[in-house]
Design an enzyme around this catalytic site. Structure first.
Site, PDB file in Angstrom:
ATOM      1  N   CYS A   9       0.881  -1.114  -0.051  1.00 39.11           N
ATOM      2  CA  CYS A   9       0.118  -0.135  -0.209  1.00 39.11           C
ATOM      3  C   CYS A   9       0.959   1.211   0.106  1.00 39.11           C
ATOM      4  O   CYS A   9       2.065   1.101  -0.413  1.00 39.11           O
ATOM      5  CB  CYS A   9      -1.027   0.016   1.241  1.00 39.11           C
ATOM      6  SG  CYS A   9      -0.290   0.300   2.809  1.00 39.11           S
ATOM      7  N   ARG A  15      -3.483  -0.475   5.623  1.00 45.25           N
ATOM      8  CA  ARG A  15      -4.163  -1.484   4.629  1.00 45.25           C
ATOM      9  C   ARG A  15      -3.103  -2.796   4.572  1.00 45.25           C
ATOM     10  O   ARG A  15      -3.418  -4.127   4.540  1.00 45.25           O
ATOM     11  CB  ARG A  15      -4.325  -1.091   3.027  1.00 45.25           C
ATOM     12  CG  ARG A  15      -5.709   0.000   3.387  1.00 45.25           C
ATOM     13  CD  ARG A  15      -5.739   0.703   1.980  1.00 45.25           C
ATOM     14  NE  ARG A  15      -4.576   1.669   1.560  1.00 45.25           N
ATOM     15  CZ  ARG A  15      -4.335   2.154   0.597  1.00 45.25           C
ATOM     16  NH1 ARG A  15      -5.614   1.947  -0.556  1.00 45.25           N
ATOM     17  NH2 ARG A  15      -3.572   2.987   0.294  1.00 45.25           N
ATOM     18  N   ASP A 117      -7.778   3.962   1.036  1.00 46.92           N
ATOM     19  CA  ASP A 117      -7.043   4.196   2.445  1.00 46.92           C
ATOM     20  C   ASP A 117      -7.650   4.787   3.406  1.00 46.92           C
ATOM     21  O   ASP A 117      -8.389   5.976   3.181  1.00 46.92           O
ATOM     22  CB  ASP A 117      -5.788   5.062   1.814  1.00 46.92           C
ATOM     23  CG  ASP A 117      -4.674   5.184   2.811  1.00 46.92           C
ATOM     24  OD1 ASP A 117      -4.868   4.636   3.944  1.00 46.92           O
ATOM     25  OD2 ASP A 117      -3.688   5.858   2.787  1.00 46.92           O
TER      26      ASP A 117
END
Length: 146
Positions: A9, A15, A117
């Site tokens: 990520c 994440r 996100d």
């Protein structure tokens, strides 16, 4: 079976560490090594507190985590690279073009769904991201365990 799986990520604190924990748990009986990294990692930072809380509330015991920067070497050494957003695919390919063919969206099996996100968006965003990550990890685990 793939031996090295890398989840990517941006900052490697929300994440990707969440997906790393879930994928490790899902593949506990395999020999796969699951790690994560960030395109613009907050190097050495722990998992974001809300991401950790959501994992714990869902019954997971998050492993100790320190954010690491994505490198050409980590890309080359990985057998499978799972990213959260389509733009991450291009960033990884810019670093290591020869990795084409082993980079996929984590949400590939959910119609190439991207996972946004949740950073600095509050707990509901983290719960939503967790739910999407959990679905995607489950789909990958079913295919990887074959």
């Amino acid at each position: 079976m793939l031996e090295k799986i890398l989840v990517v990520c941006i900052g490697n604190i929300c994440r990707s560490p969440t997906a790393e924990n879930l994928l490790r748990d899902a593949l506990v009986h395999s020999k796969a090594q699951v790690n994560s990294a960030g395109i613009a990692a907050l190097v050495d930072s722990p998992i974001e507190p809300t991401a950790r809380l959501v994992l714990e509330e869902q019954g997971h015991i998050p492993r100790d985590h320190k954010a690491v920067q994505l490198t050409r070497q980590s890309i080359i050494e990985s057998d499978l690279i799972l990213v959260m957003e389509k733009r991450h695919l291009n960033v990884v390919l810019d670093i290591a073009p020869e990795a084409r063919g082993k980079i996929f969206l984590l949400g590939k099996w959910q119609d190439d769904r991207e996972i946004g996100d949740p950073y600095r968006q509050g707990k509901p965003a983290f719960v939503h991201a967790y739910t999407l990550i959990k679905e995607a990890v489950h789909a990958w685990a079913l295919r990887l365990e074959r």
